[in-house]
Design a protein around this motif. Structure first.
Motif, mmCIF file in Angstrom:
data_model
loop_
_atom_site.group_PDB
_atom_site.id
_atom_site.type_symbol
_atom_site.label_atom_id
_atom_site.label_comp_id
_atom_site.label_asym_id
_atom_site.label_seq_id
_atom_site.Cartn_x
_atom_site.Cartn_y
_atom_site.Cartn_z
ATOM 1 N N UNK A 1 0.772 -1.091 0.041
ATOM 2 C CA UNK A 1 0.068 0.050 0.191
ATOM 3 C C UNK A 1 0.930 1.126 0.073
ATOM 4 N N UNK A 2 2.024 1.373 0.864
ATOM 5 C CA UNK A 2 2.827 2.353 0.833
ATOM 6 C C UNK A 2 3.465 2.551 -0.492
ATOM 7 N N UNK A 3 3.611 1.593 -1.187
ATOM 8 C CA UNK A 3 4.541 1.638 -2.349
ATOM 9 C C UNK A 3 3.614 2.281 -3.583
ATOM 10 N N UNK A 4 2.284 2.579 -3.486
ATOM 11 C CA UNK A 4 1.930 3.386 -4.475
ATOM 12 C C UNK A 4 1.485 4.806 -4.407
ATOM 13 N N UNK A 5 1.687 5.823 -5.278
ATOM 14 C CA UNK A 5 1.773 7.071 -5.220
ATOM 15 C C UNK A 5 0.518 7.485 -4.280
ATOM 16 N N UNK A 6 0.793 8.511 -3.276
ATOM 17 C CA UNK A 6 -0.086 8.939 -2.208
ATOM 18 C C UNK A 6 -1.505 9.299 -2.743
ATOM 19 N N UNK A 7 -1.638 9.992 -4.148
ATOM 20 C CA UNK A 7 -2.960 10.324 -4.122
ATOM 21 C C UNK A 7 -3.840 9.167 -4.463
ATOM 22 N N UNK A 8 -3.162 7.983 -4.955
ATOM 23 C CA UNK A 8 -4.232 6.792 -5.134
ATOM 24 C C UNK A 8 -4.114 6.198 -3.724
ATOM 25 N N UNK A 9 -3.059 6.138 -3.005
ATOM 26 C CA UNK A 9 -2.943 5.471 -1.667
ATOM 27 C C UNK A 9 -4.106 5.922 -0.772
ATOM 28 N N UNK A 10 -4.118 7.449 -0.592
ATOM 29 C CA UNK A 10 -5.079 7.832 0.043
ATOM 30 C C UNK A 10 -6.618 7.137 0.038
ATOM 31 N N UNK A 11 -6.986 7.372 -1.359
ATOM 32 C CA UNK A 11 -8.238 7.001 -1.666
ATOM 33 C C UNK A 11 -8.552 5.470 -1.485
ATOM 34 N N UNK A 12 -7.515 4.515 -1.637
ATOM 35 C CA UNK A 12 -7.557 2.901 -1.499
ATOM 36 C C UNK A 12 -7.950 3.032 0.051
ATOM 37 N N UNK A 13 -6.921 3.559 1.152
ATOM 38 C CA UNK A 13 -7.265 3.665 2.307
ATOM 39 C C UNK A 13 -8.529 4.024 2.851
ATOM 40 N N UNK A 14 -9.084 5.168 2.200
ATOM 41 C CA UNK A 14 -10.263 5.701 2.770
ATOM 42 C C UNK A 14 -11.488 4.878 2.168
ATOM 43 N N UNK A 15 -11.561 4.320 0.916
ATOM 44 C CA UNK A 15 -12.547 3.699 0.573
ATOM 45 C C UNK A 15 -12.514 2.020 0.808
ATOM 46 N N UNK A 16 -11.452 1.633 0.543
ATOM 47 C CA UNK A 16 -11.306 0.057 0.697
ATOM 48 C C UNK A 16 -10.928 -0.543 2.224
ATOM 49 N N UNK A 17 -10.204 0.310 2.752
ATOM 50 C CA UNK A 17 -9.690 -0.108 4.170
ATOM 51 C C UNK A 17 -10.871 0.470 5.214
ATOM 52 N N UNK A 18 -11.004 1.586 5.209
ATOM 53 C CA UNK A 18 -11.856 2.323 6.162
ATOM 54 C C UNK A 18 -13.418 2.420 5.851
ATOM 55 N N UNK A 19 -13.577 1.939 4.493
ATOM 56 C CA UNK A 19 -14.977 1.624 4.041
ATOM 57 C C UNK A 19 -15.935 2.979 3.826
ATOM 58 N N UNK A 20 -15.353 4.094 3.676
ATOM 59 C CA UNK A 20 -16.145 5.385 3.499
ATOM 60 C C UNK A 20 -16.709 5.198 1.978
#
Lengths: 197, 274
Positions: free
Chosen positions: A133-152
């Motif tokens: 996850x930390x290996x992908x660029x921040x702009x994509x990482x943030x959205x993946x964290x928010x939507x796929x991990x945090x479920x927003x």
């Protein structure tokens, strides 16, 4: 008047109480975001601490009644970007076809999602997934964290990141692809058993 | 083929169960016959599910949470102490104010020289920029380094400031001048472009320092807009336009000129990109 006179202690007290009530309860979600963003607990701790101190200092700039969690989140994201900007990763070449071909082969042999997932990503450990996850660029990482991990929802993520919903959708689309590529490569590189026959 | 392209746009929504009713059937019927699109969709579902099962929710370590609370309490105590002195001893307050007023008068008296004006209070960056623009126009502030284009100023700034100075080439520029100043330890970079119709003055400093607001500050509206869009355009002045933007996320720039604000913004439009 040249200077604003120092106000009485009640103000400090009131600010402190407000902050405790509105900002402090979001600590866990911010900690998780920091953890996924930086990829390690030490940096996550520093980032969390920096975020809360900044938030307290700028508390009078927070518009009461608006989304405090999103406000804190933006402070954290900006702090992260400022801090680690020098180490911005340029996206490397990603060969989506390799995964697609591989998937095409295994899909013909199985329709079981668990089985397919296992064949794709092998036995990757949680830490390795976190690193991917930390290996992908921040702009994509943030959205993946928010939507796929945090479920927003996209709407919530759009408020956090402060961009249109369409941007969230396209970053998520790209982010998942980038992440999938990393996971797939990790699973192969680390010699985990990935059955393709 | 064209249908596949359309399906690609639906994949993310389909993975997240956001497809509109009207599109669901179209999507389903397509992926039931097109393996390539079906595989794309399934790969996204598998990735999403896999990541979710591997990443578990953590709680903030107790010692970090309490350290943060202590930090804040320390802050609070500090604020109360400063305020306490003033509340308890009105004479102390009067004395401090008198000293400050005297100090400012003193500083202003000596500093009211052909230099860039500073005041002791945190100065609003917008006001400062407008003031300095006037001083440049009047010739009270003079550039220290002049070149035919911005590249000739690069070395001058690079060695002396800790934030990246935005040096945007401007079309039809006759000459460009630069000067640095120091505001209570905070570096300020000033650029002036001489164009056929007048000058464009650009004031630059460290964005984080402005956010901290100890020396140079900005209105909430400007900070919000800069954070959200990287730009802030102020439309309240008749004789001149003021445009602010972030450069590399590290530097905040304010341009003042008599030209139209849109034109001024356009001039620096690509400057926000790294």
């Amino acid at each position: 008047m040249l200077f604003a006179l120092p106000k009485n202690n009640n103000n400090t007290q009131q600010k402190h109480e407000e902050f405790q009530r509105e900002a402090v309860p979001h600590m866990d979600i911010l900690y998780n975001y920091a953890l996924r963003l930086t990829g390690n607990p030490e940096d996550a701790n520093d980032l969390l601490q920096e975020t809360y101190l900044k938030a307290y200092r700028f508390w009078d700039k927070f518009e009461k009644g608006t989304n405090c969690r999103a406000w804190l989140f933006r402070i954290m994201r900006n702090s992260y970007i400022n801090r680690y900007r020098k180490a911005v990763k340029t996206p490397e070449h990603v060969d989506y076809d390799e995964i697609k071909e591989f998937y095409n082969t295994i899909r013909e042999q199985s329709t079981d999602a668990n089985d397919l997932s296992e064949r794709l990503f092998g036995q990757l450990l949680d830490d390795q997934v976190a690193t991917a996850i930390t290996d992908i660029p921040e702009e994509f990482r943030t959205v993946v964290i928010l939507c796929d991990i945090e479920g927003f929802t996209y709407e919530e993520a759009a408020e956090f990141v402060d961009c249109p919903i369409g941007t969230i959708r396209s970053r998520l689309h790209r982010g998942r692809k980038l992440l999938r590529d990393k996971l797939f490569k990790y699973a192969h590189e680390r010699g985990y058993e990935v059955k393709d026959k | 083929m064209n249908e596949c392209k359309k399906i690609q746009q639906f994949i993310t929504d389909a993975v997240d169960n956001r497809l509109k009713e009207a599109d669901k059937e179209f999507f389903q019927s397509h992926i039931s016959k097109c393996h390539s699109c079906r595989n794309d969709y399934e790969l996204d579902v598998l990735t999403k599910d896999f990541v979710k099962t591997k990443i578990s929710r953590q709680t903030t370590p107790h010692e970090i949470a309490s350290r943060i609370k202590q930090d804040i309490d320390k802050h609070v105590a500090q604020e109360q102490r400063t305020r306490g002195v003033f509340a308890q001893y009105p004479l102390a307050r009067a004395a401090v104010i008198a000293m400050l007023v005297f100090g400012i008068a003193f500083v202003l008296y000596f500093l009211n020289s052909p230099d860039i004006q500073n005041t002791v209070q945190a100065a609003d960056m917008m006001d400062k920029s407008i003031e300095n623009y006037g001083l440049f126009l009047a010739g009270t502030i003079q550039p220290q380094q002049i070149g035919q284009n911005v590249d000739e100023l690069r070395d001058y700034f690079q060695e002396r400031v800790e934030f990246p100075v935005a040096l945007k080439p401007v079309k039809d520029c006759e000459w460009v001048g630069g000067v640095l100043s120091d505001y209570d330890g905070l570096s300020l970079a000033h650029l002036v472009y001489k164009l056929p119709g007048g000058i464009v003055y650009v004031y630059q400093t460290n964005w984080n320092a402005v956010l901290e607001g100890d020396k140079i500050s900005l209105s909430n509206g400007a900070v919000t807009s800069l954070n959200q869009t990287g730009w802030y355009v102020n439309g309240t002045h008749d004789e001149y336009s003021v445009v602010m933007w972030l450069y590399n996320d590290e530097t905040v720039c304010t341009a003042v000129s008599s030209m139209e604000k849109d034109q001024l913004r356009q001039m620096f439009a690509e400057d926000t990109q790294e």
